[in-house]
Design an enzyme around this catalytic site. Structure first.
Site, PDB file in Angstrom:
ATOM      1  N   ASP A  98      32.815  43.211  39.909  1.00 18.67           N
ATOM      2  CA  ASP A  98      33.863  43.342  40.903  1.00 18.67           C
ATOM      3  C   ASP A  98      33.833  44.782  41.393  1.00 18.67           C
ATOM      4  O   ASP A  98      33.812  45.705  40.583  1.00 18.67           O
ATOM      5  CB  ASP A  98      35.217  43.025  40.252  1.00 18.67           C
ATOM      6  N   ASP A 199      36.366  43.853  46.400  1.00 24.13           N
ATOM      7  CA  ASP A 199      37.821  43.739  46.393  1.00 24.13           C
ATOM      8  C   ASP A 199      38.467  44.410  47.612  1.00 24.13           C
ATOM      9  O   ASP A 199      38.121  45.539  47.955  1.00 24.13           O
ATOM     10  CB  ASP A 199      38.323  44.442  45.121  1.00 24.13           C
ATOM     11  N   GLU A 256      36.197  40.030  49.771  1.00 23.78           N
ATOM     12  CA  GLU A 256      37.548  39.489  49.817  1.00 23.78           C
ATOM     13  C   GLU A 256      38.170  39.929  51.135  1.00 23.78           C
ATOM     14  O   GLU A 256      38.543  41.085  51.294  1.00 23.78           O
ATOM     15  CB  GLU A 256      38.381  40.019  48.641  1.00 23.78           C
ATOM     16  N   HIS A 328      41.760  34.139  40.362  1.00 23.04           N
ATOM     17  CA  HIS A 328      42.729  34.816  39.498  1.00 23.04           C
ATOM     18  C   HIS A 328      43.970  35.291  40.242  1.00 23.04           C
ATOM     19  O   HIS A 328      44.888  35.821  39.623  1.00 23.04           O
ATOM     20  CB  HIS A 328      42.048  36.004  38.826  1.00 23.04           C
ATOM     21  N   ASP A 329      43.988  35.151  41.558  1.00 22.08           N
ATOM     22  CA  ASP A 329      45.146  35.574  42.350  1.00 22.08           C
ATOM     23  C   ASP A 329      45.943  34.387  42.876  1.00 22.08           C
ATOM     24  O   ASP A 329      46.894  34.573  43.638  1.00 22.08           O
ATOM     25  CB  ASP A 329      44.681  36.384  43.576  1.00 22.08           C
TER      26      ASP A 329
HETATM   27  C1  NOJ Z   1      42.611  41.719  45.041  1.00 19.04           C
HETATM   28  C2  NOJ Z   1      42.424  41.347  43.615  1.00 19.04           C
HETATM   29  O1  NOJ Z   1      41.813  40.091  43.548  1.00 19.04           O
HETATM   30  C3  NOJ Z   1      43.789  41.374  42.988  1.00 19.04           C
HETATM   31  O2  NOJ Z   1      43.805  40.812  41.707  1.00 19.04           O
HETATM   32  C4  NOJ Z   1      44.250  42.804  42.973  1.00 19.04           C
HETATM   33  O3  NOJ Z   1      45.576  42.857  42.533  1.00 19.04           O
HETATM   34  C5  NOJ Z   1      44.181  43.436  44.368  1.00 19.04           C
HETATM   35  N1  NOJ Z   1      43.013  43.073  45.106  1.00 19.04           N
HETATM   36  C6  NOJ Z   1      44.184  44.925  44.261  1.00 19.04           C
HETATM   37  O4  NOJ Z   1      42.965  45.385  43.761  1.00 19.04           O
END
Ligand code: NOJ
Ligand code: MG
Length: 562
Positions: A98, A199, A256, A328-329
């Site tokens: 990541d 990210d 992302e 995971h989000d």
């Molecule tokens: C996206 C990540 O997937 C998330 O888990 C994180 O809190 C934020 N970016 C900040 O890095």
């Protein structure tokens, strides 16, 4: 289209903290990942994306990196990481790390030095900006709530943090910062990484005037995303990164990106795009509330399906999107996208079928392959996630009762996806011998790998068949490059599309409704390649006899049309 090594791959996201713990500290570790590589191989996984494993205070679970060159002690050592790389190579698997480079941790040496000398070299690695009239430079709300500006002690400066205040944003305008980041990326690629999941990358370009915007919430602030959406020129940074790093290694990158401007798709993931791929979040964005989880929406089935279809039509012309059900989000897909009557094994297999065979690269999130679900908690103290705590408070401030606020968390919390992996039905779920850092979902006694591994008709064994079909030599070309063509869109609850090449036409059809639906096939015969509820023979008979295929509620089938 130029073929790339990643086009036909199946990827799997590991959230290391919750995957497998081998030393009993309740925290997943690299040894745990190594110990499960054969499991992943058998699942048909080629590419593994590891959520951050760098040294971190874990304020945002590793997305706050305090040293880019170290492995978090909780997870193991660099030697173990090297071993992991070696073990994956032996199995013809690829590893993505990541890449979190919009911000770092406030405990990173750069930030500590910046605080110590707020006008010195390292302050220039961040956005240290003079306040206005004794207040923050602008009215931005951070993604995790509250002002995106935090005072720099002993000065009239503020530093920008689009996420938590412990995650100061890096200043990409500064060539010295960029150089440091490129060096670091290449250092990892030299080790033999296959690439990165990148990210929050869309945020790296700032408008250095930091204009305020019309407030958009009861707190009088405006989301910092407004600035990101208005500022021009982020693409130049992306090209610069690519040229100095990824391109030299033929690395796979998956970005992302949430707020994609449609006319930029080509520039992002086209043949010569900034990135190899980007996640398709279009279905996930549908639920987004105006002000937060407390007013999130429940999209209808049709809206959900048509959003995916529209996105596929856009994306396939340009490149290979990364398709996800969850990560995971996000809450668990089985709890979110399946209607209540379909929240069972048939439904989970159906969701897998319609998702994994879309045009693009499927990313399976750990636990998805056994159908893990959201987890109810009875008190906010049982949650760990920083974002969940903020959204809970937001809900209360907006007038929700405690129960309503908890319901919001049950439906939306990122911790739903972060409960430990359910390997077996014993205490600790085979995840740990100790106390898990985040309480297990109590349904591990029923939903777990060990039980499903043994049972031929389990969700897990279905995923294995599905990935095998996707990559089968006879059909792989079609599932990788075949055109996506939606069909039977007027059928209530129908979710059907073709993957079609010049010489092969495969129909993926599912029934998300409650009533059976009958599809008239265009050709005269078809072969059932996969069926989720064991109706393959019955369907084959029906096709031969009538040229139709009837799908029961929650039934999915993959048909080779002839
Ligand atoms: C996206 C990540 O997937 C998330 O888990 C994180 O809190 C934020 N970016 C900040 O890095
Ligand atoms: Mg451990």
């Amino acid at each position: 289209m130029m073929k790339k090594w990643w086009h036909d791959k199946v990827a799997y996201q590991i959230y290391p903290k919750s995957f497998a713990d081998t030393d009993g500290d309740g925290i997943g570790d690299l040894r745990g990942v190594i110990s499960r590589l054969d499991y992943l191989k058998e699942l048909g996984v080629d590419i593994i994306w590891l959520s951050p494993i760098y040294q971190s205070p874990f304020v945002d679970q590793g997305y706050d990196i305090s040293d880019y060159y170290r492995i978090a002690e909780e997870f193991g050592t660099m030697e173990e990481f090297d071993e992991l790389l070696e073990e994956t190579k032996k199995r013809n698997m690829y590893v993505l790390m990541d890449l979190v480079i919009n911000h770092c941790s406030d405990k990173h040496e750069w930030f500590q030095k910046a605080l110590a000398d707020p006008y010195g070299k390292y302050a220039g690695f961040f956005h240290f900006v003079k306040g206005k009239d004794g207040k923050a430079p602008s009215n931005y709300r951070s993604y995790f709530g509250g002002s995106a500006w935090e005072p720099v002690p002993g000065t009239d400066l503020y530093y920008l943090h689009m996420f938590a205040k412990e995650q100061p944003d890096l200043n990409w305008e500064n060539p010295a910062l960029r150089e440091e980041i490129y060096k670091m990326i290449n250092w990892w690629l030299d080790k033999g990484l296959a690439g990165f999941r990148i990210d929050a990358i869309i945020n790296i370009k700032k408008d250095l005037d930091f204009p305020s915007f019309e407030p958009d919430g009861p707190d009088g602030l405006a989301s910092c995303v407004k600035m990101v959406e208005e500022v021009q020129g982020v693409g130049e940074y992306f090209e610069d990164i690519k040229r100095h790093t990824f391109a030299k290694y033929d690395a796979f990158t998956v970005a992302e990106v949430f707020n994609m401007k449609e006319n930029e798709l080509e520039e992002f993931i086209g043949e010569d795009g900034h990135f190899s791929s980007m996640f398709d979040f279009s279905a996930h964005m549908l639920a987004q509330g105006e002000n937060g989880w407390y007013n999130s929406r429940k999209p209808s089935f049709k809206e959900w399906r048509d959003t995916i279809f529209a996105s596929q039509m856009r994306m396939q012309k340009v490149g290979h999107a990364a398709n996800i059900i969850e990560n995971h989000d996000e809450p668990r897909g089985a709890s979110r996208f399946l209607p209540e009557y379909a929240q069972n094994e048939a439904g989970k297999k159906m969701l897998a079928t319609t998702s994994l065979l879309l045009y693009g690269i499927p990313f399976i999130y750990q636990g998805q392959e056994i159908g893990m679900t959201n987890c109810r908690r009875s008190d906010i103290s049982e949650y760990d996630d920083i974002n969940t705590k903020d959204q809970y408070m937001e809900a209360l401030r907006a007038g929700c009762s405690v129960q309503q606020a908890l319901d919001c968390c049950y439906e939306n919390s990122r911790d739903n996806a972060r409960t430990p992996m359910q390997w077996n039905g014993e205490k600790g779920a085979g995840f740990t011998d100790g106390t898990p850092w985040l309480a297990l979902n109590p349904n591990y006694t029923e939903i777990n790998v060990e039980e499903q591994d043994k049972r031929a008709d389990s969700v897990l064994n279905y995923y294995r068949r599905l990935t095998a079909l996707k990559k089968a030599p006879a059909y792989g070309e079609t599932f990788t490059y075949g055109e996506f063509i939606p069909d039977y869109a007027d059928q209530d609850g129908g979710f059907a599309y073709h993957r079609k090449t010049e010489d092969q036409d495969i129909l993926i059809a599912a029934n998300y409704g409650t009533e059976p639906c009958t599809l008239k096939l265009a050709g005269t015969s078809a072969e059932v390649l996969l069926s989720n509820i064991g109706n393959a023979d019955i369907r084959a008979g029906e096709i031969a006899e009538k040229g139709t295929v009837t799908l029961e509620s929650c039934e999915a089938a993959v048909l080779l049309l002839k």
